[in-house]
Design a protein around this motif. Structure first.
Motif, PDB file in Angstrom:
ATOM      1  N   SER A 112      -0.178  22.986  21.864  1.00  0.00           N
ATOM      2  CA  SER A 112      -0.144  23.227  23.234  1.00  0.00           C
ATOM      3  C   SER A 112      -1.561  22.898  23.970  1.00  0.00           C
ATOM      4  CB  SER A 112       0.559  24.405  23.246  1.00  0.00           C
ATOM      5  OG  SER A 112      -0.912  25.555  23.439  1.00  0.00           O
ATOM      6  N   ASP A 113      -2.661  23.154  24.131  1.00  0.00           N
ATOM      7  CA  ASP A 113      -3.541  22.958  24.904  1.00  0.00           C
ATOM      8  C   ASP A 113      -4.439  21.356  24.515  1.00  0.00           C
ATOM      9  OD1 ASP A 113      -3.459  25.527  25.157  1.00  0.00           O
ATOM     10  OD2 ASP A 113      -4.846  26.036  23.108  1.00  0.00           O
ATOM     11  N   HIS A 147      -2.942  25.619  18.530  1.00  0.00           N
ATOM     12  CA  HIS A 147      -3.723  24.684  19.381  1.00  0.00           C
ATOM     13  C   HIS A 147      -3.071  22.933  20.133  1.00  0.00           C
ATOM     14  CE1 HIS A 147      -6.319  27.923  17.796  1.00  0.00           C
ATOM     15  NE2 HIS A 147      -7.098  27.105  18.974  1.00  0.00           N
ATOM     16  N   CYS A 166      -4.850  17.494  25.430  1.00  0.00           N
ATOM     17  CA  CYS A 166      -3.940  16.591  26.205  1.00  0.00           C
ATOM     18  C   CYS A 166      -3.763  15.469  25.723  1.00  0.00           C
ATOM     19  CB  CYS A 166      -5.339  16.538  27.149  1.00  0.00           C
ATOM     20  SG  CYS A 166      -5.729  18.144  28.488  1.00  0.00           S
TER      21      CYS A 166
END
Length: 67
Positions: A42-43, A40, A45
């Motif tokens: 890459s998701d 996760h 922020c």
């Protein structure tokens, strides 16, 4: 005395509930957390930044100017 007995019963019931919680080894939990972070990341922020400033909840708000 009765209040103390009731408090002890409440603590005893809570400990019984906690004893029934399924547990895993710390090493297994660490492996699961590492796997989750890698899948996760890459998701996130905070790691990758925001796509645009409009979706950034931490951006500086427009200031009000008085003429």
């Amino acid at each position: 005395m009765a209040a103390n007995l009731q408090q002890q019963r409440s603590i005893n019931e809570q400990l019984r509930r906690e004893a029934d919680v399924p547990r895993i080894q710390v090493s297994q939990a660490c492996q699961l957390m590492i796997k989750y972070v890698l899948e996760h990341g890459s998701d996130d922020c905070l790691l990758n930044g925001f796509v645009s400033q409009k979706v950034n909840p931490f951006r500086e708000k427009n200031s009000c100017s008085i003429l």
